[in-house]
Design a protein around this motif. Structure first.
Motif, short mmCIF file in Angstrom:
data_model
loop_
_atom_site.label_atom_id
_atom_site.label_comp_id
_atom_site.label_asym_id
_atom_site.label_seq_id
_atom_site.Cartn_x
_atom_site.Cartn_y
_atom_site.Cartn_z
N ARG A 4 0.83 -1.20 0.00
CA ARG A 4 0.00 0.00 0.00
C ARG A 4 0.87 1.26 0.00
N SER A 5 1.92 1.26 0.81
CA SER A 5 2.82 2.41 0.87
C SER A 5 3.53 2.62 -0.46
N ALA A 6 3.96 1.54 -1.09
CA ALA A 6 4.65 1.65 -2.38
C ALA A 6 3.73 2.23 -3.45
N ALA A 7 2.49 1.77 -3.49
CA ALA A 7 1.53 2.28 -4.48
C ALA A 7 1.23 3.76 -4.22
N ALA A 8 1.04 4.12 -2.96
CA ALA A 8 0.77 5.52 -2.62
C ALA A 8 1.97 6.40 -2.97
N ALA A 9 3.19 5.90 -2.76
CA ALA A 9 4.40 6.67 -3.10
C ALA A 9 4.47 6.89 -4.60
N THR A 10 4.10 5.88 -5.38
CA THR A 10 4.09 6.02 -6.84
C THR A 10 3.10 7.10 -7.26
N LEU A 11 1.93 7.09 -6.65
CA LEU A 11 0.93 8.11 -6.98
C LEU A 11 1.42 9.50 -6.61
N ARG A 12 2.03 9.64 -5.43
CA ARG A 12 2.55 10.95 -5.01
C ARG A 12 3.61 11.45 -5.99
N LYS A 13 4.44 10.52 -6.48
CA LYS A 13 5.49 10.88 -7.45
C LYS A 13 4.88 11.49 -8.71
N GLY B 162 2.10 13.25 -8.65
CA GLY B 162 1.27 14.39 -8.26
C GLY B 162 -0.14 14.03 -7.86
N ILE B 163 -0.40 12.77 -7.56
CA ILE B 163 -1.74 12.32 -7.17
C ILE B 163 -1.75 12.11 -5.66
N ARG B 164 -2.65 12.79 -4.98
CA ARG B 164 -2.76 12.68 -3.53
C ARG B 164 -4.05 11.94 -3.17
N LEU B 165 -3.96 11.12 -2.14
CA LEU B 165 -5.13 10.39 -1.66
C LEU B 165 -5.67 11.05 -0.40
N ASP B 166 -6.96 11.21 -0.33
CA ASP B 166 -7.57 11.74 0.88
C ASP B 166 -7.51 10.69 1.98
N THR B 167 -7.36 11.14 3.20
CA THR B 167 -7.44 10.24 4.34
C THR B 167 -8.83 9.62 4.36
N GLY B 168 -8.89 8.33 4.56
CA GLY B 168 -10.17 7.64 4.61
C GLY B 168 -10.69 7.22 3.24
N HIS B 169 -9.84 7.30 2.21
CA HIS B 169 -10.30 6.86 0.89
C HIS B 169 -10.69 5.38 0.98
N LEU C 108 -10.25 3.03 -1.56
CA LEU C 108 -9.64 2.19 -2.57
C LEU C 108 -9.06 0.94 -1.93
N THR C 109 -9.36 -0.20 -2.52
CA THR C 109 -8.74 -1.44 -2.04
C THR C 109 -7.28 -1.43 -2.46
N LEU C 110 -6.49 -2.30 -1.87
CA LEU C 110 -5.09 -2.40 -2.24
C LEU C 110 -4.94 -2.71 -3.73
N GLU C 111 -5.74 -3.63 -4.22
CA GLU C 111 -5.66 -4.01 -5.62
C GLU C 111 -5.99 -2.84 -6.54
N ARG C 112 -7.01 -2.07 -6.20
CA ARG C 112 -7.39 -0.91 -7.01
C ARG C 112 -6.32 0.17 -6.93
N LEU C 113 -5.76 0.37 -5.76
CA LEU C 113 -4.70 1.35 -5.57
C LEU C 113 -3.49 0.98 -6.43
N GLU C 114 -3.14 -0.30 -6.46
CA GLU C 114 -2.02 -0.74 -7.29
C GLU C 114 -2.33 -0.57 -8.78
N GLN C 115 -3.58 -0.79 -9.18
CA GLN C 115 -3.96 -0.60 -10.58
C GLN C 115 -3.83 0.87 -10.98
N VAL C 116 -4.29 1.76 -10.12
CA VAL C 116 -4.20 3.20 -10.41
C VAL C 116 -2.73 3.62 -10.47
N ALA C 117 -1.92 3.11 -9.57
CA ALA C 117 -0.48 3.43 -9.57
C ALA C 117 0.18 2.93 -10.86
N ALA C 118 -0.22 1.75 -11.32
CA ALA C 118 0.32 1.22 -12.57
C ALA C 118 -0.09 2.11 -13.75
N LEU C 119 -1.33 2.55 -13.77
CA LEU C 119 -1.79 3.44 -14.84
C LEU C 119 -1.04 4.76 -14.81
#
Length: 105
Positions: free
Chosen positions: A67-76, A78-85, A87-98
């Motif tokens: 989860r931390s790795a996917a969130a770090a990729t998104l931050r890189k 410029g995508i920020r996640l709101d606290t309490g989002h 997204l499942t881990l799988e969906r978060l990883e898919q968005v990070a891959a995109l």
């Protein structure tokens, strides 16, 4: 076993391995390195040490690292996640891959 200050204590990314040596209704005693610490069963936080330490199963630690790795990729990107989002881990990883997919101009 994890510590809030683990980075400067050379804590491995997946924490220090520990062994539960005593299990009660409310607390667990864990031995790690050359230490023994008591943790609360309900939240995994240390009973002492200003609650700066906590325990996780290997499965939970792996899940949190992904989860931390996917969130770090998104931050890189410029995508920020709101606290309490929600997204499942799988969906978060898919968005990070995109977000990491090169685009053609």
């Amino acid at each position: 076993m994890f510590d809030t200050d683990g980075a400067w204590m050379e804590q491995p990314q997946d924490g220090w391995p520990g062994k539960v040596t005593k299990a009660g209704d409310e607390h667990l005693t864990v031995e790690y390195l050359m230490f023994r610490q008591t943790f609360r069963r309900d939240n995994g936080r240390a009973s002492e040490a200003f609650r700066r330490q906590w325990i996780e199963t290997a499965e939970t630690a792996g899940h949190n690292a992904r989860r931390s790795a996917a969130a770090a990729t998104l931050r890189k990107h410029g995508i920020r996640l709101d606290t309490g989002h929600r997204l499942t881990l799988e969906r978060l990883e898919q968005v990070a891959a995109l977000a990491s997919t090169p685009t053609s101009s």
